[in-house]
Design a protein around this motif. Structure first.
Motif, PDB file in Angstrom:
ATOM      1  N   LEU A   1       0.900  -1.202  -0.079  1.00 53.10           N
ATOM      2  CA  LEU A   1      -0.013  -0.135   0.006  1.00 53.10           C
ATOM      3  C   LEU A   1       0.953   1.267   0.097  1.00 53.10           C
ATOM      4  N   ASP A   2       1.910   1.362   0.661  1.00 53.09           N
ATOM      5  CA  ASP A   2       2.958   2.248   0.530  1.00 53.09           C
ATOM      6  C   ASP A   2       3.463   2.662  -0.760  1.00 53.09           C
TER       7      ASP A   2
ATOM      8  N   ARG B   1       0.892   4.134  -2.681  1.00 51.91           N
ATOM      9  CA  ARG B   1       0.558   5.417  -2.145  1.00 51.91           C
ATOM     10  C   ARG B   1       2.077   6.374  -2.835  1.00 51.91           C
ATOM     11  N   GLN B   2       3.119   5.866  -2.903  1.00 52.21           N
ATOM     12  CA  GLN B   2       4.259   6.628  -3.574  1.00 52.21           C
ATOM     13  C   GLN B   2       3.954   6.712  -4.889  1.00 52.21           C
TER      14      GLN B   2
ATOM     15  N   SER C   1       1.365   9.600  -5.638  1.00 51.21           N
ATOM     16  CA  SER C   1       2.033  10.855  -5.341  1.00 51.21           C
ATOM     17  C   SER C   1       2.810  11.207  -6.381  1.00 51.21           C
TER      18      SER C   1
END
Length: 105
Positions: A8-9, A12-13, A16
């Motif tokens: 998930l990170d 997310r990166q 962004s």
């Protein structure tokens, strides 16, 4: 759920990374041109390639700078490419879904 957090990170990166003017314009064009969901992966790779080309050519066109090619042998470059692919997968999917819902072709 802790095992899923790095994935998930990473997404997310990637989101962004794409969530800028350049990335959103590229994703919007890709989503508008997307003919079918089966072609999504091809459009994601194409959008990431266009993003990398624009990243390399924008300083040349805007500031008359020397052309600097990316360091394709370094691991940070490939992490950036992977983040772009993940981000474009999310953004193009969302924009294509909105196009399908709003335009009803």
């Amino acid at each position: 759920m802790d095992a899923l957090q790095p994935v998930l990170d990473f997404f997310r990166q990637g989101f962004s990374t794409v969530n800028g003017v350049q990335g959103l314009i590229i994703a919007l064009v890709a989503a508008f041109l997307l003919p079918a969901w089966s072609r999504l992966i091809v459009f994601v790779f194409g959008a990431a390639l266009v993003h990398l080309v624009v990243d390399a050519l924008l300083p040349v066109l805007a500031n008359n700078a020397a052309l600097r090619l990316p360091d394709v042998l370094s691991m940070p470059f490939w992490r950036y490419v992977a983040a772009l692919l993940a981000g474009y997968l999310i953004v193009i999917s969302l924009l294509a879904l909105l196009k399908r819902l709003l335009l009803r072709r």
